[in-house]
Design a protein around this motif. Structure first.
Motif, PDB file in Angstrom:
ATOM      1  N   PRO A  97      55.902 -88.930  25.878  1.00  0.00           N
ATOM      2  CA  PRO A  97      57.319 -88.356  25.139  1.00  0.00           C
ATOM      3  C   PRO A  97      58.062 -89.711  24.906  1.00  0.00           C
ATOM      4  N   HIS A  98      58.602 -89.863  23.543  1.00  0.00           N
ATOM      5  CA  HIS A  98      59.361 -90.811  23.285  1.00  0.00           C
ATOM      6  C   HIS A  98      60.468 -90.246  22.284  1.00  0.00           C
ATOM      7  N   ALA A  99      61.811 -91.038  22.225  1.00  0.00           N
ATOM      8  CA  ALA A  99      62.551 -90.811  21.000  1.00  0.00           C
ATOM      9  C   ALA A  99      62.398 -91.360  19.627  1.00  0.00           C
ATOM     10  N   PRO A 100      62.508 -90.943  18.675  1.00  0.00           N
ATOM     11  CA  PRO A 100      62.316 -91.842  17.181  1.00  0.00           C
ATOM     12  C   PRO A 100      63.026 -93.047  17.340  1.00  0.00           C
ATOM     13  N   LEU A 101      62.645 -94.138  16.720  1.00  0.00           N
ATOM     14  CA  LEU A 101      63.217 -95.327  16.647  1.00  0.00           C
ATOM     15  C   LEU A 101      64.564 -95.315  15.841  1.00  0.00           C
ATOM     16  N   LYS A 102      64.231 -94.399  14.957  1.00  0.00           N
ATOM     17  CA  LYS A 102      65.719 -94.168  14.221  1.00  0.00           C
ATOM     18  C   LYS A 102      66.211 -92.840  14.088  1.00  0.00           C
ATOM     19  N   GLN A 103      67.177 -92.685  13.405  1.00  0.00           N
ATOM     20  CA  GLN A 103      68.181 -91.370  13.595  1.00  0.00           C
ATOM     21  C   GLN A 103      67.344 -90.371  12.699  1.00  0.00           C
ATOM     22  N   VAL A 104      66.931 -89.405  13.269  1.00  0.00           N
ATOM     23  CA  VAL A 104      66.383 -88.199  12.470  1.00  0.00           C
ATOM     24  C   VAL A 104      67.111 -86.955  12.508  1.00  0.00           C
ATOM     25  N   ARG A 105      67.316 -86.288  11.531  1.00  0.00           N
ATOM     26  CA  ARG A 105      68.141 -84.993  11.724  1.00  0.00           C
ATOM     27  C   ARG A 105      67.431 -83.938  10.653  1.00  0.00           C
ATOM     28  N   GLY A 106      67.140 -82.672  11.278  1.00  0.00           N
ATOM     29  CA  GLY A 106      66.664 -81.716  10.418  1.00  0.00           C
ATOM     30  C   GLY A 106      67.161 -80.479  10.897  1.00  0.00           C
ATOM     31  N   ARG A 107      66.455 -79.355  10.520  1.00  0.00           N
ATOM     32  CA  ARG A 107      66.448 -78.168  10.976  1.00  0.00           C
ATOM     33  C   ARG A 107      65.345 -77.142  11.255  1.00  0.00           C
ATOM     34  N   LYS A 136      37.009 -85.087  35.342  1.00  0.00           N
ATOM     35  CA  LYS A 136      38.177 -85.363  35.870  1.00  0.00           C
ATOM     36  C   LYS A 136      39.232 -85.704  34.833  1.00  0.00           C
ATOM     37  N   ALA A 137      39.898 -84.514  34.126  1.00  0.00           N
ATOM     38  CA  ALA A 137      40.706 -84.800  33.102  1.00  0.00           C
ATOM     39  C   ALA A 137      42.026 -85.563  33.247  1.00  0.00           C
ATOM     40  N   GLU A 138      42.461 -86.337  32.382  1.00  0.00           N
ATOM     41  CA  GLU A 138      43.783 -86.955  32.461  1.00  0.00           C
ATOM     42  C   GLU A 138      45.094 -85.937  32.328  1.00  0.00           C
ATOM     43  N   ILE A 139      46.028 -86.220  32.900  1.00  0.00           N
ATOM     44  CA  ILE A 139      47.093 -85.186  32.748  1.00  0.00           C
ATOM     45  C   ILE A 139      47.777 -85.349  31.477  1.00  0.00           C
ATOM     46  N   PRO A 140      47.991 -84.258  30.893  1.00  0.00           N
ATOM     47  CA  PRO A 140      48.343 -84.301  29.320  1.00  0.00           C
ATOM     48  C   PRO A 140      49.976 -84.242  29.255  1.00  0.00           C
ATOM     49  N   SER A 141      50.469 -84.354  27.844  1.00  0.00           N
ATOM     50  CA  SER A 141      51.966 -84.693  27.863  1.00  0.00           C
ATOM     51  C   SER A 141      52.354 -83.425  27.919  1.00  0.00           C
ATOM     52  N   ILE A 142      52.050 -82.353  27.643  1.00  0.00           N
ATOM     53  CA  ILE A 142      52.961 -81.304  27.616  1.00  0.00           C
ATOM     54  C   ILE A 142      51.634 -80.064  27.950  1.00  0.00           C
ATOM     55  N   LEU A 180      52.704 -85.042  31.652  1.00  0.00           N
ATOM     56  CA  LEU A 180      53.480 -86.436  31.772  1.00  0.00           C
ATOM     57  C   LEU A 180      55.069 -85.876  31.632  1.00  0.00           C
ATOM     58  N   TRP A 181      55.301 -84.871  30.870  1.00  0.00           N
ATOM     59  CA  TRP A 181      56.756 -84.553  30.815  1.00  0.00           C
ATOM     60  C   TRP A 181      57.204 -84.076  32.137  1.00  0.00           C
ATOM     61  N   GLY A 182      56.425 -83.138  32.748  1.00  0.00           N
ATOM     62  CA  GLY A 182      56.971 -82.314  34.016  1.00  0.00           C
ATOM     63  C   GLY A 182      57.105 -83.520  35.271  1.00  0.00           C
ATOM     64  N   ILE A 183      56.198 -84.507  35.228  1.00  0.00           N
ATOM     65  CA  ILE A 183      56.422 -85.717  36.051  1.00  0.00           C
ATOM     66  C   ILE A 183      57.437 -86.359  35.873  1.00  0.00           C
ATOM     67  N   SER A 184      58.005 -86.818  34.436  1.00  0.00           N
ATOM     68  CA  SER A 184      58.994 -87.483  34.294  1.00  0.00           C
ATOM     69  C   SER A 184      60.417 -86.826  34.624  1.00  0.00           C
ATOM     70  N   GLN A 185      60.233 -85.628  34.647  1.00  0.00           N
ATOM     71  CA  GLN A 185      61.540 -84.489  34.921  1.00  0.00           C
ATOM     72  C   GLN A 185      61.611 -84.630  36.454  1.00  0.00           C
ATOM     73  N   ARG A 186      60.899 -85.173  37.237  1.00  0.00           N
ATOM     74  CA  ARG A 186      61.043 -85.285  38.550  1.00  0.00           C
ATOM     75  C   ARG A 186      61.998 -86.472  38.913  1.00  0.00           C
ATOM     76  N   TYR A 187      62.024 -87.331  37.925  1.00  0.00           N
ATOM     77  CA  TYR A 187      62.526 -88.566  38.234  1.00  0.00           C
ATOM     78  C   TYR A 187      63.851 -88.796  37.412  1.00  0.00           C
ATOM     79  N   THR A 188      64.180 -88.136  36.248  1.00  0.00           N
ATOM     80  CA  THR A 188      65.365 -88.230  35.266  1.00  0.00           C
ATOM     81  C   THR A 188      65.553 -87.167  34.622  1.00  0.00           C
ATOM     82  N   ASP A 189      66.819 -87.105  34.244  1.00  0.00           N
ATOM     83  CA  ASP A 189      67.120 -85.953  33.426  1.00  0.00           C
ATOM     84  C   ASP A 189      66.967 -86.183  31.855  1.00  0.00           C
ATOM     85  N   SER A 190      66.210 -87.283  31.614  1.00  0.00           N
ATOM     86  CA  SER A 190      66.064 -87.941  30.261  1.00  0.00           C
ATOM     87  C   SER A 190      64.395 -88.086  30.063  1.00  0.00           C
TER      88      SER A 190
END
Length: 342
Positions: free
Chosen positions: A233-243, A105-111, A27-37
């Motif tokens: 793949p999706h961004a958190p709905l709130k701000q997350v900051r860690g290390r 016939k396996a579905e396409i994985p995220s990563i 899913l990630w690789g297909i998305s990168q064919r269409y957008t840089d985000s």
């Protein structure tokens, strides 16, 4: 799915109008064919939160069609033939549906699932007392100090167990928060595998494999079924900051790692993280010397601003720590680098 005041999703100028999904796609690789985000993948597909958590929708042979005016992708109503009915364009919106197909016939994985498979079933993180009550090796064949593959070990704590296959562990070093210096959990050191060959107390377990020395006091955990995360793949709905707390695999040299390596971060379920979350990587603690000042001048060393250089995909979440796969990295990933909502 837009996050706050996020700008509209930008498509790549060379994004394909038609793409046939092939084995090995993600899913990630297909998305990168269409957008840089690529973390805004759900926007590209017009998905709701339920679909984000269960995107078992794309299979090899599916034909993806791009609507440039709307900036979205749809899937052709048929397989590679692209035949469909029900809409003027001959396509249907991507949505959950039952499929009467061979499970082969396996579905396409995220990563890339192969990279993270060893990290999916093994309990890589334990609380301070997390292994205390686990079945324990109390003796070895021939009373050897160390046993190898093919040898037997005697284990207490397996009475009544219906499990037959086990991972063997011992508690490792602490995972320490770079900011608070608090121990959040401990790593579990994977030693090998064993098969139950005789029930009882103690039971007999024959070692199937041993990648490190195994002996008395080591612990057994039932082997679980590896299930690759298929959260979109999706961004958190709130701000997350860690290390970044620790690095695994793909090491360039001590203390740094790169693309498709695995990192531990000091944020988890209690901080709102979930499988599928994408976080940006930022350099931290980078310094430079001001050449206009003398070497002994305390102001000669300058702390550089944080610089975003990559993305990680969170694929396994514990209460206070998580594991993530480095998807993109223009710089080496270092301990204590920052991860945050992109």
């Amino acid at each position: 799915m837009a996050q706050g005041s996020q700008a509209p999703l930008a498509l790549k100028p060379d994004a394909p109008d038609r793409y046939v999904v092939v084995p090995g796609d993600t899913l990630w690789g297909i998305s990168q064919r269409y957008t840089d985000s690529p973390w805004r993948w759900p926007e590209l597909w017009g998905m709701n939160r339920d679909q984000i958590r269960n995107p078992h929708l794309i299979y090899p042979g599916n034909v993806l069609l791009l609507d440039r005016a709307r900036g979205t992708i749809s899937i052709a109503g048929g397989e590679a033939s692209g035949s469909a009915s029900g809409t003027p364009s001959g396509t249907v919106r991507l949505s959950p549906r039952m499929r009467a197909e061979s499970l082969a016939k396996a579905e396409i994985p995220s990563i890339p699932a192969g990279i993270i498979e060893p990290f999916l079933t093994r309990p890589l993180v334990v609380e301070a007392d997390g292994l205390d009550k686990a079945p324990t090796i109390v003796g070895t064949q021939g009373d050897r100090v160390i046993v190898a593959a093919g040898s037997s070990a005697y284990v207490r704590g397996l009475s009544g167990s219906t499990e037959e296959s086990f991972y063997i562990y011992r508690r490792g070093g602490p995972l320490v928060d770079p900011d608070t210096k608090q121990t959040l959990a401990y790593e579990a050191i994977y030693l090998g595998t064993g098969q139950l060959t005789r029930s009882g107390d103690p039971a007999t377990v024959t070692l199937s494999s041993a990648i490190q020395e195994i002996g008395t006091g080591d612990k057994l955990i039932p082997v679980g079924k590896a299930t690759a995360p298929n959260y979109a793949p999706h961004a958190p709905l709130k701000q997350v900051r860690g290390r970044v707390m620790s690095l695994y695999g793909g090491l360039n040299r001590v203390g740094e790692s790169g693309r498709h390596s695995i990192v531990t971060i000091n944020r988890g379920r209690s901080d709102g993280l979930e499988m599928g979350h994408v976080l940006a990587l930022l350099s931290s603690n980078q310094t430079a010397r001001d050449v206009t000042k003398g070497r002994g001048d305390p102001e000669a060393l300058i702390k550089l601003p944080e610089e975003r250089y990559g993305l990680v995909f969170v694929f396994r979440v514990f209460e206070r720590v998580s594991y993530a796969l480095v998807m993109d990295a223009k710089l080496p990933v270092n301990l204590a680098d920052v991860v945050q909502t992109p």
